[in-house]
Design a protein around this motif. Structure first.
Motif, PDB file in Angstrom:
ATOM      1  N   ARG A  22      23.249  17.697  69.584  1.00 34.79           N
ATOM      2  CA  ARG A  22      22.303  17.379  70.592  1.00 34.79           C
ATOM      3  C   ARG A  22      22.683  16.292  71.330  1.00 34.79           C
ATOM      4  N   GLY A  23      23.536  16.640  72.473  1.00 35.26           N
ATOM      5  CA  GLY A  23      23.984  15.723  73.152  1.00 35.26           C
ATOM      6  C   GLY A  23      25.499  14.879  72.566  1.00 35.26           C
ATOM      7  N   SER A  24      25.383  13.995  72.424  1.00 41.09           N
ATOM      8  CA  SER A  24      26.394  13.184  71.607  1.00 41.09           C
ATOM      9  C   SER A  24      25.904  13.095  69.896  1.00 41.09           C
ATOM     10  N   LEU A  25      24.641  13.360  69.612  1.00 41.29           N
ATOM     11  CA  LEU A  25      24.148  13.412  68.340  1.00 41.29           C
ATOM     12  C   LEU A  25      24.437  14.515  67.426  1.00 41.29           C
ATOM     13  N   VAL A  26      24.460  14.347  66.116  1.00 41.98           N
ATOM     14  CA  VAL A  26      24.715  15.579  65.391  1.00 41.98           C
ATOM     15  C   VAL A  26      23.457  15.614  64.437  1.00 41.98           C
ATOM     16  N   GLU A  27      23.019  16.729  64.082  1.00 41.95           N
ATOM     17  CA  GLU A  27      21.726  16.813  63.156  1.00 41.95           C
ATOM     18  C   GLU A  27      22.406  17.682  61.947  1.00 41.95           C
ATOM     19  N   PHE A  28      21.846  17.501  60.835  1.00 43.77           N
ATOM     20  CA  PHE A  28      22.140  18.568  59.877  1.00 43.77           C
ATOM     21  C   PHE A  28      20.747  19.323  59.489  1.00 43.77           C
ATOM     22  N   LEU A  29      21.213  20.532  59.050  1.00 46.19           N
ATOM     23  CA  LEU A  29      19.883  21.437  58.572  1.00 46.19           C
ATOM     24  C   LEU A  29      19.898  21.298  57.100  1.00 46.19           C
ATOM     25  N   LEU A  30      18.624  20.987  56.499  1.00 38.99           N
ATOM     26  CA  LEU A  30      18.377  20.906  55.235  1.00 38.99           C
ATOM     27  C   LEU A  30      17.312  21.946  54.505  1.00 38.99           C
ATOM     28  N   VAL A  31      17.032  22.092  53.438  1.00 39.82           N
ATOM     29  CA  VAL A  31      16.178  23.070  52.981  1.00 39.82           C
ATOM     30  C   VAL A  31      15.338  22.480  51.787  1.00 39.82           C
ATOM     31  N   ASN A  32      14.388  22.907  51.553  1.00 42.03           N
ATOM     32  CA  ASN A  32      13.943  22.330  50.078  1.00 42.03           C
ATOM     33  C   ASN A  32      14.178  23.227  49.171  1.00 42.03           C
ATOM     34  N   THR A  33      14.444  22.440  48.090  1.00 49.04           N
ATOM     35  CA  THR A  33      15.029  22.933  46.779  1.00 49.04           C
ATOM     36  C   THR A  33      13.852  24.208  46.388  1.00 49.04           C
ATOM     37  N   ASN A  34      14.114  25.020  45.319  1.00 50.73           N
ATOM     38  CA  ASN A  34      13.359  25.957  44.895  1.00 50.73           C
ATOM     39  C   ASN A  34      11.901  25.346  44.148  1.00 50.73           C
ATOM     40  N   GLY A  35      12.207  24.186  43.746  1.00 49.10           N
ATOM     41  CA  GLY A  35      10.849  23.455  43.276  1.00 49.10           C
ATOM     42  C   GLY A  35      10.159  23.078  44.459  1.00 49.10           C
ATOM     43  N   GLY A  36      10.719  22.716  45.472  1.00 48.22           N
ATOM     44  CA  GLY A  36      10.142  22.109  46.633  1.00 48.22           C
ATOM     45  C   GLY A  36      10.106  20.645  46.780  1.00 48.22           C
ATOM     46  N   ASN A  37      10.505  19.935  45.843  1.00 54.11           N
ATOM     47  CA  ASN A  37      10.250  18.572  45.702  1.00 54.11           C
ATOM     48  C   ASN A  37      11.603  17.660  46.148  1.00 54.11           C
ATOM     49  N   LYS A  38      12.405  18.575  46.676  1.00 55.41           N
ATOM     50  CA  LYS A  38      13.748  17.792  47.122  1.00 55.41           C
ATOM     51  C   LYS A  38      14.464  18.448  48.245  1.00 55.41           C
ATOM     52  N   TRP A  39      15.459  17.916  48.901  1.00 52.95           N
ATOM     53  CA  TRP A  39      16.181  18.415  49.876  1.00 52.95           C
ATOM     54  C   TRP A  39      17.546  18.881  49.530  1.00 52.95           C
ATOM     55  N   THR A  40      18.072  19.780  49.818  1.00 57.01           N
ATOM     56  CA  THR A  40      19.655  20.108  49.876  1.00 57.01           C
ATOM     57  C   THR A  40      19.976  20.783  50.911  1.00 57.01           C
ATOM     58  N   PHE A  41      21.460  21.189  50.816  1.00 58.23           N
ATOM     59  CA  PHE A  41      22.094  22.253  51.544  1.00 58.23           C
ATOM     60  C   PHE A  41      21.711  23.475  51.339  1.00 58.23           C
ATOM     61  N   PRO A  42      21.790  24.441  52.143  1.00 58.89           N
ATOM     62  CA  PRO A  42      21.794  25.997  51.740  1.00 58.89           C
ATOM     63  C   PRO A  42      22.854  26.177  50.652  1.00 58.89           C
ATOM     64  N   LYS A  43      22.627  26.632  49.532  1.00 57.82           N
ATOM     65  CA  LYS A  43      23.835  26.888  48.574  1.00 57.82           C
ATOM     66  C   LYS A  43      23.268  28.020  47.735  1.00 57.82           C
ATOM     67  N   GLY A  44      24.229  28.579  46.982  1.00 55.80           N
ATOM     68  CA  GLY A  44      24.090  29.664  45.810  1.00 55.80           C
ATOM     69  C   GLY A  44      25.311  29.937  45.319  1.00 55.80           C
ATOM     70  N   SER A  45      25.528  30.919  44.284  1.00 47.30           N
ATOM     71  CA  SER A  45      26.571  31.207  43.805  1.00 47.30           C
ATOM     72  C   SER A  45      27.508  32.332  44.681  1.00 47.30           C
ATOM     73  N   ALA A  46      28.845  32.092  44.295  1.00 46.24           N
ATOM     74  CA  ALA A  46      29.693  33.044  44.999  1.00 46.24           C
ATOM     75  C   ALA A  46      29.775  34.489  44.477  1.00 46.24           C
ATOM     76  N   GLU A  47      29.891  35.320  45.312  1.00 43.59           N
ATOM     77  CA  GLU A  47      29.958  36.625  44.842  1.00 43.59           C
ATOM     78  C   GLU A  47      31.416  37.374  45.086  1.00 43.59           C
ATOM     79  N   THR A  48      31.785  38.090  44.084  1.00 43.76           N
ATOM     80  CA  THR A  48      33.127  38.877  44.073  1.00 43.76           C
ATOM     81  C   THR A  48      33.303  39.622  45.323  1.00 43.76           C
ATOM     82  N   ARG A  49      32.378  40.139  45.845  1.00 46.09           N
ATOM     83  CA  ARG A  49      32.711  40.914  46.945  1.00 46.09           C
ATOM     84  C   ARG A  49      32.715  40.262  48.156  1.00 46.09           C
ATOM     85  N   LEU A  50      32.123  38.873  48.214  1.00 41.80           N
ATOM     86  CA  LEU A  50      32.313  38.022  49.638  1.00 41.80           C
ATOM     87  C   LEU A  50      33.333  36.875  49.314  1.00 41.80           C
TER      88      LEU A  50
END
Length: 172
Positions: A22-50
């Motif tokens: 955003r101009g000279s600023l950087v922003e990060f996108l966070l998501v709620n955890t499955n429980g909804g009480n914490k924030w995290t980065f989008p993440k998950g398991s690796a897959e053999t086909r990807l």
């Protein structure tokens, strides 16, 4: 990065460290955890086909509705935990490969309870630390710091013009 022993003894996950400028600023996108009480980065398991970067990109789309350009190689490894010691199963640690992803477009996420939200680096550090043990909060803080270093490096290398990086890569 991590030691070989560490990465072989813990299960692997992949994360998309989504950012936008955003101009000279950087922003990060966070998501709620499955429980909804914490924030995290989008993440998950690796897959053999990807590839690992493709799996991280898939997580960004599914959990955050983020679409963009993901780097093919991870820029950082960190330790993440799931669970709590007083519940069955206890705490499980994971090694997470972090991939930097510049977000160009947003859509509705597949996982509706994730509430993807953009935060400044300072607010991202604060949100990621909340409700976590200090050890894991420091791991996530290091992800933000390394990501900012890498984003700044790319900005200086490729310049501020959109598409400059793609054109330079095509010419080499």
């Amino acid at each position: 990065m991590g030691s070989t022993r560490m990465t072989k003894s813990l299960p692997l996950q992949v994360a998309a460290i989504c950012y936008r400028r955003r101009g000279s600023l950087v922003e990060f996108l966070l998501v709620n955890t499955n429980g909804g009480n914490k924030w995290t980065f989008p993440k998950g398991s690796a897959e053999t086909r990807l590839s690992h970067s493709q799996a991280a990109e898939r997580e960004a789309a599914e959990e955050a509705g983020a679409l963009g350009t993901i780097e093919p190689r991870h820029f950082h490894l960190y330790i993440h935990s799931k669970g709590v010691f007083w519940q069955p199963g206890g705490v499980q640690e994971f090694v997470v490969k972090a991939f930097l992803m510049e977000v160009h477009q947003m859509r509705r996420p597949d996982e509706t309870l994730r509430h993807p939200t953009w935060f400044s680096p300072e607010e991202s550090r604060r949100r990621l630390a909340k409700g976590r043990e200090v050890k894991y909060a420091h791991e996530l803080e290091a992800v933000i710091d390394r990501a900012l270093d890498r984003i700044q490096f790319h900005h200086e290398l490729w310049g501020a013009q959109p598409g400059t990086r793609a054109r330079a890569a095509a010419q080499s």
